[in-house]
Design an enzyme around this catalytic site. Structure first.
Site, PDB file in Angstrom:
ATOM      1  N   GLY A 293       0.818  -1.212   0.000  1.00 56.35           N
ATOM      2  CA  GLY A 293       0.000   0.000   0.000  1.00 56.35           C
ATOM      3  C   GLY A 293       0.844   1.251   0.000  1.00 56.35           C
ATOM      4  O   GLY A 293       2.051   1.193  -0.237  1.00 56.35           O
ATOM      5  N   ASN A 294       0.205   2.370   0.214  1.00 55.67           N
ATOM      6  CA  ASN A 294       0.938   3.639   0.263  1.00 55.67           C
ATOM      7  C   ASN A 294       0.297   4.559   1.296  1.00 55.67           C
ATOM      8  O   ASN A 294      -0.733   4.236   1.875  1.00 55.67           O
ATOM      9  CB  ASN A 294       0.982   4.279  -1.132  1.00 55.67           C
ATOM     10  N   ARG A 295       0.911   5.710   1.507  1.00 57.23           N
ATOM     11  CA  ARG A 295       0.499   6.589   2.595  1.00 57.23           C
ATOM     12  C   ARG A 295      -0.554   7.617   2.219  1.00 57.23           C
ATOM     13  O   ARG A 295      -0.786   8.559   2.967  1.00 57.23           O
ATOM     14  CB  ARG A 295       1.722   7.357   3.130  1.00 57.23           C
ATOM     15  N   SER A 296      -1.184   7.485   1.064  1.00 59.52           N
ATOM     16  CA  SER A 296      -2.190   8.478   0.685  1.00 59.52           C
ATOM     17  C   SER A 296      -3.333   8.495   1.701  1.00 59.52           C
ATOM     18  O   SER A 296      -3.861   7.452   2.070  1.00 59.52           O
ATOM     19  CB  SER A 296      -2.737   8.137  -0.702  1.00 59.52           C
TER      20      SER A 296
END
Ligand code: CTP
Ligand code: CA
Length: 233
Positions: A33-36
């Site tokens: 995943g990512n930090r958005s």
């Protein structure tokens, strides 16, 4: 109180917005995943609805509470997705009726080549590598399929360096979008924060708008730029 009424310059328009960060599964319990946070995309959806648009907000993973205002708005439909593939499907459906498409989501560039049906276990042996395969470029696909009168807007989260605008202009050309909104991100800026700083790049790589401040104010500037572009064409 100084509350100015929202302009009604999006009255009757259909808008599709994506937000949040996709999650690409490795097994039933793990993902890449990512930090958005999804905050800027949610503000863009809410601002469009305030101005009169009917909005489909396709939301991947977002921070807690980020979708509350959008979910409560009568002109916004929130659709939840997890992976890049799901987000791509939902956005191409939403785009068929949309006058404006805004891709704010942080889409995973890669997914695992194989997703394990059961939880990966250490006793199965050490996991040394994860093979990845590229995901489709959703935004480039939407831009290539763009109908007459439809406006396609992309985002680019870039870490700061001297080439930020140069790379952003190349990215705008590569994607074939009408407007590319660039925002600077880092370990502490952009993602999750209530504030943002963006430049909007248009035809010929010109910076047609800039904004910094709270994400709702940034959303207003972005819609002003979209409305100005549509009025000019
Ligand atoms: N995007 C997309 N599909 C992908 C990757 C990105 O639609 N598979 C969209 C994002 O939603 C965003 C824009 O493309 O609107 C730019 O994303 P970005 O990650 O900055 O671009 P990439 O082409 O993936 O380039 P980079 O190598 O810098 O990550
Ligand atoms: Ca990317």
């Amino acid at each position: 109180a100084l509350v100015s009424p929202a302009p009604t310059d999006l009255d009757g328009l259909h808008v599709a917005v994506s937000t949040g960060g996709t999650r690409e599964p490795l097994d039933p319990v793990r993902f890449l995943g990512n930090r958005s946070s999804g905050r800027q995309g949610a503000e863009i959806a809410v601002e469009a609805a305030r101005r009169g648009a009917k909005v489909t907000l396709v939301a991947a993973s977002v921070d807690a509470g980020v979708l509350d205002a959008a979910a409560a708005h009568p002109r916004i439909t929130v659709q939840h997705v997890e992976t890049a593939a799901e987000l791509g499907g939902a956005m191409s459906d939403a785009a068929t009726a949309a006058d404006v498409v805004v891709m704010v989501a942080a889409v995973a560039d890669y997914r695992a080549a194989r997703v394990s049906e059961h939880k990966l276990r250490k006793e199965d042996g050490p996991l040394e590598t994860i093979e990845l395969v590229p995901n489709d470029d959703i935004l480039a696909g939407l831009a290539a399929a763009r109908r007459d009168g439809q406006t396609v807007v992309g985002f680019a989260a870039e870490t700061r360096d001297d080439d930020l605008l140069v790379r952003a202009r190349r990215k705008r050309d590569r994607k074939g979008v009408d407007l590319l909104v660039v925002n600077e991100v880092g370990w502490d800026a952009g993602f999750g924060a209530g504030e943002n700083a963006v430049a909007v790049i248009g035809d010929g790589g010109a910076v047609v708008a800039e904004a910094s401040g709270p994400k709702d104010a940034v959303a207003r500037t972005i819609w002003d730029a979209i409305v100005a572009l549509r009025a000019a064409s």
